[in-house]
Design a protein around this motif. Structure first.
Motif, short mmCIF file in Angstrom:
data_model
loop_
_atom_site.label_atom_id
_atom_site.label_comp_id
_atom_site.label_asym_id
_atom_site.label_seq_id
_atom_site.Cartn_x
_atom_site.Cartn_y
_atom_site.Cartn_z
N GLN A 241 8.77 10.96 -3.98
CA GLN A 241 7.38 11.23 -4.30
C GLN A 241 7.19 11.02 -5.80
O GLN A 241 7.86 11.66 -6.61
N TYR B 217 2.48 9.82 -5.07
CA TYR B 217 2.58 8.74 -4.10
C TYR B 217 3.94 8.77 -3.40
O TYR B 217 4.96 9.05 -4.03
N GLN B 218 3.92 8.49 -2.11
CA GLN B 218 5.17 8.34 -1.37
C GLN B 218 5.68 6.93 -1.57
O GLN B 218 5.07 5.96 -1.13
N ARG C 282 0.84 -1.17 0.00
CA ARG C 282 0.00 0.00 0.00
C ARG C 282 0.89 1.24 0.00
O ARG C 282 1.85 1.33 0.77
N THR D 41 0.91 5.50 0.18
CA THR D 41 0.10 6.63 0.62
C THR D 41 0.20 7.77 -0.40
O THR D 41 1.22 7.94 -1.09
N VAL D 42 -0.87 8.56 -0.50
CA VAL D 42 -0.87 9.74 -1.35
C VAL D 42 -0.18 10.86 -0.58
O VAL D 42 -0.60 11.24 0.51
N ALA D 43 0.92 11.38 -1.17
CA ALA D 43 1.74 12.38 -0.48
C ALA D 43 1.39 13.80 -0.89
O ALA D 43 1.81 14.76 -0.26
N LYS E 210 -2.36 12.63 -8.51
CA LYS E 210 -1.83 12.14 -7.24
C LYS E 210 -0.32 11.93 -7.28
O LYS E 210 0.24 11.47 -8.28
#
Length: 234
Positions: free
Chosen positions: A43, A37-38, A23, A25-27, A35
């Motif tokens: 990023q 993502y991290q 999973r 996360t949206v950073a 979006k």
């Protein structure tokens, strides 16, 4: 006893049988509200359409980002897990040897490869292959491919260095000896107001400033190495 042994072996090997579920996360969001993502320390923006390597590079730049670079095994593992989780398959990375055959570098930074993860027998320049991709035939490994082929691609936010570099300047700048700020006094009307209605004193004055014939500057100025531009001394 035989069933107990089978159950034990199955339990030990269960993590390798199950799919790798990761999973991310949206950073944040790009300037186009897509979006970010991290992914490990990076990023990442992933283009949701396929395009050639050159257009992928241009898209990253238009977003204020750069095509992804990989400098360590940890970066490579994290990015591959992300690509795999997104179901992207073969995916463009920011490496190329378009400048000189066989001399691979990260095009966004100009740095030559230090860490590599080439698949067996690669890079092989088969029919003129000059652009870097993740290769699904060998998971986590790299392959060279034709730059004109359409694939998904990854962009990353630009990381500015906080390290200092030394910039040498002349220690003295010569100026005309008669340079002076005029006029010596500025008369301000008592009714003058600055919005929203800040009153200005009637006796506000600007003092004359006499500049010396030379201005001494430090011999060295420290600026962050991630800052690009020019320094002008007048």
């Amino acid at each position: 006893m035989r069933w107990e042994l089978f159950l034990l072996i199955f339990t030990i090997n269960l993590p390798s049988i199950l799919p790798n579920i990761v999973r991310f996360t949206v950073a944040g969001y790009t300037n186009g509200n897509a979006k970010l993502y991290q992914v490990g320390s990076k990023q990442i923006y992933v283009g949701n359409w396929r395009t050639n390597w050159h257009q992928a590079y241009g898209t990253c730049r238009s977003l204020g980002m750069q095509m992804v670079t990989i400098e360590s095994d940890a970066d490579n593992r994290n990015l591959w897990d992300f690509v795999n989780a997104q179901g992207l398959g073969e995916c463009w990375l920011g490496g190329t040897d378009l400048g000189t055959e066989g001399q691979w570098n990260w095009f966004p930074t100009g740095r030559q490869f230090v860490y590599t993860r080439w698949a067996p027998g690669n890079p092989n320049n088969l029919g003129g292959q000059h652009c870097l991709q993740f290769w699904t035939r060998y998971p986590t490994f790299w392959d060279d491919d034709h730059c004109w082929r359409d694939k998904y691609f990854l962009c990353e936010t630009v990381q500015c260095s906080t390290n200092n570099v030394q910039l040498q300047l002349p220690t003295t700048v010569q100026l005309p000896s008669n340079v002076q700020v005029q006029p010596a006094t500025v008369q301000v009307p008592t009714t003058l107001q600055v919005q929203p209605a800040y009153s200005v004193p009637a006796n506000l004055q600007v003092q004359p400033v006499q500049l010396q014939s030379s201005v001494h500057l430090p011999a060295t100025v420290h600026v962050p190495s991630g800052v690009n531009g020019a320094l002008y001394v007048y």
